[in-house]
Design an enzyme around this catalytic site. Sequence first.
Site, PDB file in Angstrom:
ATOM      1  N   GLY A  45       0.838  -1.192   0.000  1.00  0.00           N
ATOM      2  CA  GLY A  45       0.000   0.000   0.000  1.00  0.00           C
ATOM      3  C   GLY A  45       0.874   1.243   0.000  1.00  0.00           C
ATOM      4  O   GLY A  45       2.019   1.200   0.465  1.00  0.00           O
ATOM      5  N   CYS A 105       6.115  -0.041   7.362  1.00  0.00           N
ATOM      6  CA  CYS A 105       5.689   1.119   6.588  1.00  0.00           C
ATOM      7  C   CYS A 105       6.845   1.576   5.710  1.00  0.00           C
ATOM      8  O   CYS A 105       7.979   1.658   6.189  1.00  0.00           O
ATOM      9  CB  CYS A 105       5.285   2.235   7.553  1.00  0.00           C
ATOM     10  SG  CYS A 105       4.730   3.722   6.714  1.00  0.00           S
ATOM     11  N   LEU A 106       6.565   1.872   4.449  1.00  0.00           N
ATOM     12  CA  LEU A 106       7.628   2.280   3.521  1.00  0.00           C
ATOM     13  C   LEU A 106       8.296   3.582   3.967  1.00  0.00           C
ATOM     14  O   LEU A 106       9.446   3.837   3.607  1.00  0.00           O
ATOM     15  CB  LEU A 106       7.075   2.425   2.099  1.00  0.00           C
ATOM     16  CG  LEU A 106       6.572   1.133   1.452  1.00  0.00           C
ATOM     17  CD1 LEU A 106       6.010   1.421   0.060  1.00  0.00           C
ATOM     18  CD2 LEU A 106       7.653   0.075   1.377  1.00  0.00           C
TER      19      LEU A 106
END
Length: 196
Positions: A45, A105-106
């Site tokens: 995402g 989380c990126l």
Amino acid sequence: MILPIVAYGDPVLKKVGQDIDPDYPKLDELLDNMFETMYNAYGVGLAAPQIGLPIRLFVIDAAPFADDEDLSEEEQKELTGFKKVFINAKITAEEGDEWAFNEGCLSIPDVREDVFRKSKVTIEYQDENFEKHVDTYDGLVARVIQHEYDHIDGILFTEKLSTLKKRLIKGRLENISKGKVNVEYKMKFPKQKKKR
Ligand SMILES: [Zn+2]
């Protein structure tokens, strides 16, 4: 085009996103770039604030989660086909028991922690053609939606951890904001000293 992903500590990650209109400039190109950026970083995402835009937009492709052999065939099939764009989303209900899932989380590379969230989510949103939808999801799809949705409300998963956990990772988060982290994809670090 692959865009730099904004790292922990950048103020854009703390902003509540604005709704967008169908005449938002170059939306198709933006969506292509967001998917390309997400795939390049092996994410499932990506939310617009993570590429520096404080707008209510996120994209999801849950296919990488389908490899989990513990899932039923039905769940694997749902995850494989789950490639979606969420515009102007609003979560209208969160139900069910809270469960822990190890989130990453990126924007916060190398940090993974168990986060508790409710199991089921109902979300109103518009797709890439600005068609309205109201859908209810559970399981891993709900989890990815909740994580990305938090981004458009200016919330990071690290804020959902216990006081103790927060204290334990504080130094690592500070290092990430300074660019002191090994990462395979292009990032923009808010506190990185300029190289001469
Ligand atoms: Zn994230």
